[in-house]
Design an enzyme around this catalytic site. Structure first.
Site, mmCIF file in Angstrom:
data_model
loop_
_atom_site.group_PDB
_atom_site.id
_atom_site.type_symbol
_atom_site.label_atom_id
_atom_site.label_comp_id
_atom_site.label_asym_id
_atom_site.label_seq_id
_atom_site.Cartn_x
_atom_site.Cartn_y
_atom_site.Cartn_z
ATOM 1 N N LYS A 174 -10.941 -5.601 -3.554
ATOM 2 C CA LYS A 174 -11.938 -4.540 -3.724
ATOM 3 C C LYS A 174 -11.427 -3.439 -4.621
ATOM 4 O O LYS A 174 -12.194 -2.796 -5.328
ATOM 5 C CB LYS A 174 -12.208 -3.860 -2.369
ATOM 6 N N LYS B 59 -4.237 -11.437 -5.717
ATOM 7 C CA LYS B 59 -5.411 -11.656 -4.867
ATOM 8 C C LYS B 59 -6.623 -10.900 -5.412
ATOM 9 O O LYS B 59 -6.479 -9.787 -5.920
ATOM 10 C CB LYS B 59 -5.022 -11.161 -3.475
ATOM 11 N N LYS C 123 0.799 -1.219 0.000
ATOM 12 C CA LYS C 123 0.000 0.000 0.000
ATOM 13 C C LYS C 123 0.834 1.273 0.000
ATOM 14 O O LYS C 123 0.327 2.343 -0.334
ATOM 15 C CB LYS C 123 -0.958 0.018 1.195
HETATM 16 P P1 TYM Z 1 -10.406 -6.504 4.678
HETATM 17 O O1 TYM Z 1 -11.533 -5.559 4.901
HETATM 18 O O2 TYM Z 1 -9.376 -6.160 3.689
HETATM 19 O O3 TYM Z 1 -10.957 -7.936 4.287
HETATM 20 C C1 TYM Z 1 -11.970 -8.553 5.047
HETATM 21 C C2 TYM Z 1 -11.714 -10.046 5.137
HETATM 22 O O4 TYM Z 1 -11.717 -10.620 3.822
HETATM 23 C C3 TYM Z 1 -10.550 -11.421 3.655
HETATM 24 N N1 TYM Z 1 -10.158 -11.379 2.246
HETATM 25 C C4 TYM Z 1 -9.990 -12.460 1.474
HETATM 26 N N2 TYM Z 1 -10.111 -13.773 1.724
HETATM 27 C C5 TYM Z 1 -9.881 -14.632 0.711
HETATM 28 N N3 TYM Z 1 -9.538 -14.238 -0.552
HETATM 29 C C6 TYM Z 1 -9.395 -12.929 -0.837
HETATM 30 N N4 TYM Z 1 -9.072 -12.543 -2.069
HETATM 31 C C7 TYM Z 1 -9.632 -11.967 0.186
HETATM 32 N N5 TYM Z 1 -9.584 -10.614 0.250
HETATM 33 C C8 TYM Z 1 -9.916 -10.280 1.501
HETATM 34 C C9 TYM Z 1 -9.527 -10.783 4.566
HETATM 35 O O5 TYM Z 1 -8.503 -11.691 4.890
HETATM 36 C C10 TYM Z 1 -10.364 -10.400 5.748
HETATM 37 O O6 TYM Z 1 -10.536 -11.493 6.625
HETATM 38 N N6 TYM Z 1 -7.255 -5.785 8.467
HETATM 39 C C11 TYM Z 1 -8.499 -6.437 8.119
HETATM 40 C C12 TYM Z 1 -9.687 -5.939 8.923
HETATM 41 C C13 TYM Z 1 -9.507 -5.988 10.403
HETATM 42 C C14 TYM Z 1 -9.583 -7.150 11.217
HETATM 43 C C15 TYM Z 1 -9.405 -6.688 12.553
HETATM 44 C C16 TYM Z 1 -9.792 -8.503 10.951
HETATM 45 C C17 TYM Z 1 -9.286 -4.936 11.217
HETATM 46 N N7 TYM Z 1 -9.226 -5.336 12.511
HETATM 47 C C18 TYM Z 1 -9.429 -7.583 13.619
HETATM 48 C C19 TYM Z 1 -9.807 -9.391 12.029
HETATM 49 C C20 TYM Z 1 -9.632 -8.927 13.346
HETATM 50 C C21 TYM Z 1 -8.781 -6.145 6.653
HETATM 51 O O7 TYM Z 1 -8.240 -5.255 6.088
HETATM 52 O O8 TYM Z 1 -9.742 -6.873 6.093
#
Ligand code: TYM
Length: 330
Positions: A198, A195, A113
């Site tokens: 979004k 990957k 990022k």
């Molecule tokens: P975020 O919002 O980017 O993504 C949400 C969840 O989706 C999963 N994910 C995927 N899984 C499989 N294949 C993919 N291509 C894919 N893209 C996204 C992510 O692994 C995630 O589980 N940092 C985290 C949010 C967060 C969080 C937390 C999670 C903040 N605090 C505490 C758990 C516990 C994030 O950016 O997720």
């Protein structure tokens, strides 16, 4: 209080993809009976990249509606918005003081990022994993269901928890990552080495949870495969392998069963069936989502109640932490 604790969060930073669904959201509801679950809408994480304020508010509400549509029951789980619980930021500050810059420098998400930004890298992007650690540790979490891309952040969280416990005596539960058996890393439909994300600029690369059925089917039909033309689950056929993973996650069939089923047929029928399955899986989700979204009062009631219940737990942990580090109680 004897149940183990599950905690996860998703950023309200745009339309969720099939990757978010398979890797995370679709797994959340199943834990609600056996565990004490908290599911957070992490708007404070979302502002580490620029957001349009009105859109962010809207996205947070939409994500709440999606949580409910995916089966989260606010009577069983605590569903809340991160910025409503100030203890997240308060604990983050304390954790910042025991975090090493070298650790944060090694985070692959940070490296990705911050690429091409020169000196203008927001500090929030750098300390993002510390806030995430605070989220998880505030609630004495045992398991964190996430996709594979968050594994490194979970290792960091464990490290920080252990460091704090060693320095100030036992305070935090050291959490474990919980990855789904299939679909922990769903790849882009246009580039199976990247990957599904979004923020991909190519709309054909991702299936969005709110895509209409015809769009879903079209995107799967256009998904990049290979010129080998033989059904197999192999490293040489990454595009196909990704589609088989999606098929498996959606239907529950094993990858072997799927390969066997379409052997000797090329990819046409396989893709057509997959499009059908994904569309059929998402249609009821979309219907429920639209119903919840129209009921703003209910959504407000749910997030207010969630914030109160989350705060009560978070305050307990924070009081303990403040005492251990030597802050005078007021
Ligand atoms: P975020 O919002 O980017 O993504 C949400 C969840 O989706 C999963 N994910 C995927 N899984 C499989 N294949 C993919 N291509 C894919 N893209 C996204 C992510 O692994 C995630 O589980 N940092 C985290 C949010 C967060 C969080 C937390 C999670 C903040 N605090 C505490 C758990 C516990 C994030 O950016 O997720």
């Amino acid at each position: 209080m004897s149940k183990k604790v599950i905690y996860s969060g998703i950023q309200p930073s745009g339309s969720l993809t099939l990757g978010n669904y398979i890797g995370a959201l679709s797994n959340f509801a199943q834990f609600q009976e056996e565990f004490d679950c908290l599911y957070c809408i992490v708007d404070m994480h979302a502002i580490t990249v620029e957001q349009e304020p009105a859109k962010l508010r809207q996205n947070a509400l939409q994500l709440l509606a999606l949580y409910l549509a995916a089966g989260l029951d606010p009577k069983k789980s605590i569903v809340y918005i991160q910025s409503h619980v100030p203890e997240h930021a308060q604990l983050e500050w304390v954790l910042n003081t025991i975090t090493y810059m070298g650790q944060l420098n090694r985070m692959t998400q940070f490296k990705d990022k911050s690429k091409n930004r020169g000196d203008n890298i927001p500090v929030g992007l750098f300390t993002y994993p510390v806030l995430m650690a605070a989220d998880i540790l505030l609630f004495q979490t045992d398991y964190v269901p996430v996709g594979e891309d968050q594994k490194q952040h979970l290792e960091f969280t464990r490290d920080i928890a252990e460091r704090f416990n060693n320095r100030y005596s036992d305070t935090f539960v050291v959490p474990e990552v919980y990855l789904p058996k299939v679909g922990a890393r769903i790849m882009s439909l246009q580039n199976p080495e990247a990957k599904m994300s979004k923020s991909d600029s190519d709309p054909n690369a991702s299936i969005f949870l709110l895509d209409p059925p015809a769009v879903i089917k079209k995107k799967i039909k256009r998904a990049v495969t290979d010129s080998i033309g033989e059904m197999a689950y192999s490293d040489e056929q990454l595009g196909l392998r990704n589609l088989i993973d999606i098929y498996s996650a959606i239907t529950g069939e094993t990858t072997d069963e799927i390969v066997e089923k379409y052997k000797g047929q090329g990819y046409g029928q396989f893709k057509e069936d997959l499009g059908e399955f994904v569309a059929n899986k998402l249609s009821p989700l979309q219907e429920r989502y639209n119903e919840y979204l129209q009921n703003k009062e209910l959504l407000e009631e749910i997030y207010r109640d969630g914030a109160q219940r989350a705060s009560a737990i978070a305050q307990k942990t924070l009081r303990k932490v403040y005492k251990k580090v030597g802050f005078l109680p007021r």
